[in-house]
Write a protein that holds these residues in place. Structure first.
Motif, PDB file in Angstrom:
ATOM      1  N   SER A 130      27.893   8.577  69.621  1.00  0.00           N
ATOM      2  CA  SER A 130      29.231   8.018  69.461  1.00  0.00           C
ATOM      3  C   SER A 130      29.394   7.374  68.094  1.00  0.00           C
ATOM      4  O   SER A 130      28.433   7.194  67.340  1.00  0.00           O
ATOM      5  N   THR A 131      30.636   7.003  67.817  1.00  0.00           N
ATOM      6  CA  THR A 131      30.914   6.306  66.560  1.00  0.00           C
ATOM      7  C   THR A 131      30.152   4.988  66.498  1.00  0.00           C
ATOM      8  O   THR A 131      29.642   4.599  65.445  1.00  0.00           O
ATOM      9  N   ASP A 132      30.052   4.298  67.648  1.00  0.00           N
ATOM     10  CA  ASP A 132      29.295   3.044  67.696  1.00  0.00           C
ATOM     11  C   ASP A 132      27.813   3.286  67.419  1.00  0.00           C
ATOM     12  O   ASP A 132      27.160   2.485  66.738  1.00  0.00           O
ATOM     13  N   ASP A 133      27.280   4.391  67.968  1.00  0.00           N
ATOM     14  CA  ASP A 133      25.879   4.727  67.717  1.00  0.00           C
ATOM     15  C   ASP A 133      25.647   4.973  66.227  1.00  0.00           C
ATOM     16  O   ASP A 133      24.665   4.506  65.649  1.00  0.00           O
ATOM     17  N   GLN A 134      26.559   5.728  65.623  1.00  0.00           N
ATOM     18  CA  GLN A 134      26.432   6.019  64.196  1.00  0.00           C
ATOM     19  C   GLN A 134      26.483   4.732  63.376  1.00  0.00           C
ATOM     20  O   GLN A 134      25.701   4.549  62.439  1.00  0.00           O
ATOM     21  N   ALA A 135      27.412   3.836  63.738  1.00  0.00           N
ATOM     22  CA  ALA A 135      27.542   2.574  63.006  1.00  0.00           C
ATOM     23  C   ALA A 135      26.276   1.734  63.154  1.00  0.00           C
ATOM     24  O   ALA A 135      25.817   1.098  62.193  1.00  0.00           O
ATOM     25  N   ALA A 136      25.703   1.734  64.365  1.00  0.00           N
ATOM     26  CA  ALA A 136      24.481   0.961  64.598  1.00  0.00           C
ATOM     27  C   ALA A 136      23.318   1.530  63.793  1.00  0.00           C
ATOM     28  O   ALA A 136      22.554   0.786  63.160  1.00  0.00           O
ATOM     29  N   LEU A 137      23.171   2.854  63.798  1.00  0.00           N
ATOM     30  CA  LEU A 137      22.093   3.480  63.035  1.00  0.00           C
ATOM     31  C   LEU A 137      22.263   3.231  61.541  1.00  0.00           C
ATOM     32  O   LEU A 137      21.283   2.976  60.826  1.00  0.00           O
ATOM     33  N   LEU A 138      23.500   3.298  61.078  1.00  0.00           N
ATOM     34  CA  LEU A 138      23.762   3.074  59.662  1.00  0.00           C
ATOM     35  C   LEU A 138      23.417   1.637  59.268  1.00  0.00           C
ATOM     36  O   LEU A 138      22.846   1.390  58.199  1.00  0.00           O
ATOM     37  N   ALA A 139      23.747   0.686  60.151  1.00  0.00           N
ATOM     38  CA  ALA A 139      23.425  -0.713  59.871  1.00  0.00           C
ATOM     39  C   ALA A 139      21.916  -0.936  59.868  1.00  0.00           C
ATOM     40  O   ALA A 139      21.373  -1.634  59.004  1.00  0.00           O
ATOM     41  N   ILE A 140      21.226  -0.325  60.818  1.00  0.00           N
ATOM     42  CA  ILE A 140      19.772  -0.476  60.902  1.00  0.00           C
ATOM     43  C   ILE A 140      19.092   0.160  59.694  1.00  0.00           C
ATOM     44  O   ILE A 140      18.065  -0.333  59.211  1.00  0.00           O
ATOM     45  N   ALA A 141      19.669   1.246  59.195  1.00  0.00           N
ATOM     46  CA  ALA A 141      19.086   1.927  58.033  1.00  0.00           C
ATOM     47  C   ALA A 141      19.025   1.011  56.821  1.00  0.00           C
ATOM     48  O   ALA A 141      18.156   1.159  55.958  1.00  0.00           O
ATOM     49  N   GLY A 142      19.937   0.039  56.752  1.00  0.00           N
ATOM     50  CA  GLY A 142      19.947  -0.893  55.633  1.00  0.00           C
ATOM     51  C   GLY A 142      19.027  -2.082  55.820  1.00  0.00           C
ATOM     52  O   GLY A 142      18.971  -2.964  54.956  1.00  0.00           O
ATOM     53  N   GLY A 143      18.299  -2.111  56.935  1.00  0.00           N
ATOM     54  CA  GLY A 143      17.395  -3.220  57.220  1.00  0.00           C
ATOM     55  C   GLY A 143      17.918  -4.052  58.374  1.00  0.00           C
ATOM     56  O   GLY A 143      19.084  -4.463  58.365  1.00  0.00           O
ATOM     57  N   ALA A 144      17.086  -4.285  59.387  1.00  0.00           N
ATOM     58  CA  ALA A 144      17.533  -5.041  60.557  1.00  0.00           C
ATOM     59  C   ALA A 144      16.326  -5.637  61.276  1.00  0.00           C
ATOM     60  O   ALA A 144      15.201  -5.134  61.156  1.00  0.00           O
ATOM     61  N   LYS A 145      16.592  -6.714  62.035  1.00  0.00           N
ATOM     62  CA  LYS A 145      15.546  -7.358  62.825  1.00  0.00           C
ATOM     63  C   LYS A 145      16.095  -7.751  64.191  1.00  0.00           C
ATOM     64  O   LYS A 145      17.271  -8.092  64.325  1.00  0.00           O
ATOM     65  N   LEU A 146      15.216  -7.683  65.179  1.00  0.00           N
ATOM     66  CA  LEU A 146      15.553  -8.103  66.538  1.00  0.00           C
ATOM     67  C   LEU A 146      15.082  -9.543  66.730  1.00  0.00           C
ATOM     68  O   LEU A 146      13.920  -9.861  66.482  1.00  0.00           O
ATOM     69  N   TYR A 147      16.009 -10.401  67.171  1.00  0.00           N
ATOM     70  CA  TYR A 147      15.687 -11.811  67.389  1.00  0.00           C
ATOM     71  C   TYR A 147      15.967 -12.192  68.843  1.00  0.00           C
ATOM     72  O   TYR A 147      16.861 -11.636  69.486  1.00  0.00           O
ATOM     73  N   GLU A 148      15.195 -13.171  69.332  1.00  0.00           N
ATOM     74  CA  GLU A 148      15.439 -13.758  70.646  1.00  0.00           C
ATOM     75  C   GLU A 148      15.796 -15.229  70.458  1.00  0.00           C
ATOM     76  O   GLU A 148      15.059 -15.980  69.809  1.00  0.00           O
ATOM     77  N   HIS A 149      16.934 -15.627  71.022  1.00  0.00           N
ATOM     78  CA  HIS A 149      17.363 -17.015  70.908  1.00  0.00           C
ATOM     79  C   HIS A 149      16.439 -17.888  71.752  1.00  0.00           C
ATOM     80  O   HIS A 149      16.215 -17.621  72.940  1.00  0.00           O
ATOM     81  N   LEU A 150      15.891 -18.935  71.157  1.00  0.00           N
ATOM     82  CA  LEU A 150      14.904 -19.761  71.847  1.00  0.00           C
ATOM     83  C   LEU A 150      15.493 -20.490  73.049  1.00  0.00           C
ATOM     84  O   LEU A 150      14.798 -20.736  74.036  1.00  0.00           O
ATOM     85  N   LEU A 151      16.774 -20.846  73.001  1.00  0.00           N
ATOM     86  CA  LEU A 151      17.391 -21.602  74.089  1.00  0.00           C
ATOM     87  C   LEU A 151      17.966 -20.696  75.168  1.00  0.00           C
ATOM     88  O   LEU A 151      17.728 -20.908  76.361  1.00  0.00           O
ATOM     89  N   THR A 152      18.718 -19.695  74.768  1.00  0.00           N
ATOM     90  CA  THR A 152      19.390 -18.836  75.750  1.00  0.00           C
ATOM     91  C   THR A 152      18.541 -17.650  76.183  1.00  0.00           C
ATOM     92  O   THR A 152      18.768 -17.085  77.251  1.00  0.00           O
ATOM     93  N   GLY A 153      17.572 -17.261  75.357  1.00  0.00           N
ATOM     94  CA  GLY A 153      16.749 -16.106  75.680  1.00  0.00           C
ATOM     95  C   GLY A 153      17.431 -14.782  75.400  1.00  0.00           C
ATOM     96  O   GLY A 153      16.855 -13.719  75.646  1.00  0.00           O
ATOM     97  N   ARG A 154      18.650 -14.837  74.894  1.00  0.00           N
ATOM     98  CA  ARG A 154      19.359 -13.602  74.588  1.00  0.00           C
ATOM     99  C   ARG A 154      18.780 -12.956  73.332  1.00  0.00           C
ATOM    100  O   ARG A 154      18.387 -13.641  72.395  1.00  0.00           O
ATOM    101  N   MET A 155      18.768 -11.634  73.351  1.00  0.00           N
ATOM    102  CA  MET A 155      18.234 -10.893  72.211  1.00  0.00           C
ATOM    103  C   MET A 155      19.329 -10.033  71.603  1.00  0.00           C
ATOM    104  O   MET A 155      20.166  -9.468  72.316  1.00  0.00           O
ATOM    105  N   SER A 156      19.303  -9.928  70.295  1.00  0.00           N
ATOM    106  CA  SER A 156      20.241  -9.064  69.581  1.00  0.00           C
ATOM    107  C   SER A 156      19.640  -8.716  68.233  1.00  0.00           C
ATOM    108  O   SER A 156      18.724  -9.385  67.747  1.00  0.00           O
ATOM    109  N   VAL A 157      20.177  -7.657  67.645  1.00  0.00           N
ATOM    110  CA  VAL A 157      19.711  -7.194  66.345  1.00  0.00           C
ATOM    111  C   VAL A 157      20.673  -7.690  65.272  1.00  0.00           C
ATOM    112  O   VAL A 157      21.892  -7.572  65.417  1.00  0.00           O
ATOM    113  N   THR A 158      20.114  -8.254  64.222  1.00  0.00           N
ATOM    114  CA  THR A 158      20.912  -8.669  63.078  1.00  0.00           C
ATOM    115  C   THR A 158      20.528  -7.802  61.889  1.00  0.00           C
ATOM    116  O   THR A 158      19.361  -7.757  61.494  1.00  0.00           O
ATOM    117  N   ALA A 159      21.519  -7.094  61.357  1.00  0.00           N
ATOM    118  CA  ALA A 159      21.275  -6.213  60.218  1.00  0.00           C
ATOM    119  C   ALA A 159      21.416  -6.985  58.920  1.00  0.00           C
ATOM    120  O   ALA A 159      22.005  -8.066  58.876  1.00  0.00           O
TER     121      ALA A 159
END
Length: 232
Positions: A130-159
């Motif tokens: 999908s377009t969202d998949d393409q956008a995500a791959l493009l963002a990751i291609a420029g450098g990205a990291k997966l983080y876990e919030h210490l308080l909430t435990g939620r995880m997300s990728v920040t490009a």
């Protein structure tokens, strides 16, 4: 009659398999060679690049003897027995160079086809990317990291671009073999996320696919979408 010229160093020869290597890896041939010299390729890809270098070398030989044969038959030299001897010798050398090139090409294919099969098995169909998949791959291609919030435990990728990618999206891309995480580091410190060869190939293929529909522009709040004018 002047002596035969010796082969001179030239630019890397282009082979008929270059486009397949670039498609399956998502890298240009020169980049792959540079990665091989730096020792950053895994064993299958390093083996593939080594075989490709052998193919490029044999292609250089074929090109040299073709040019020599063209020169000998150009009318530059007197037509005599010496010329016929040189032409016969060059034809034999060209045949040997061609045989060497074909043998080298078979070795490249033997190393390439398993990599292509693995990529085909893991890459999402372009229509499913999908377009969202393409956008995500493009963002990751420029450098990205997966983080876990210490308080909430939620995880997300920040490009590096500032784009945030939901964890569920990362899991989908990871399950498809398009991205990989550096699990040697803890999530709370940040795990590097990067594209796999399959991910680069999928992104490249999706970006080459022409769109068949014009994008629909959203209407401003409080206004109705424009209606097409009626023909008179």
């Amino acid at each position: 009659m002047p002596p035969e010229p010796a082969p001179t160093p030239a630019r890397r020869a282009v082979s008929s398999l270059d486009h397949r290597l670039e498609a399956v890896t998502g890298h240009a041939i020169d980049t792959l060679w540079a990665y091989r010299d730096r020792g950053v390729l895994d064993e299958p890809h390093a083996h593939l690049v080594d075989r490709h270098r052998e193919l490029a070398k044999t292609q250089t030989g074929v090109t040299f003897y073709l040019r020599l044969l063209n020169r000998l038959s150009s009318g530059e030299f007197d037509v005599d027995d010496a010329l016929f001897t040189r032409i016969d010798r060059t034809v034999k050398q060209l045949q040997e160079a061609t045989d060497a090139r074909e043998a080298a090409a078979r070795k490249v294919l033997a190393a390439l086809e398993p990599i292509e099969a693995a990529a085909a098995a893991s890459v999402l169909d372009t229509k499913q990317l999908s377009t969202d998949d393409q956008a995500a791959l493009l963002a990751i291609a420029g450098g990205a990291k997966l983080y876990e919030h210490l308080l909430t435990g939620r995880m997300s990728v920040t490009a590096a671009s500032g784009t945030r990618i939901p964890h569920v999206k990362l899991q989908r891309l990871e399950d498809a073999g398009l991205v990989v995480r550096d699990t040697d580091h803890p999530v709370h410190a940040g795990q590097t996320v990067s594209l796999t060869d399959a991910g680069r190939a999928a992104l490249s293929a999706a970006r080459r696919t022409p769109t068949t529909q014009a994008p629909t522009l959203p209407a401003r709040p409080g206004t109705s979408p424009p209606t097409p004018a009626q023909r008179r």
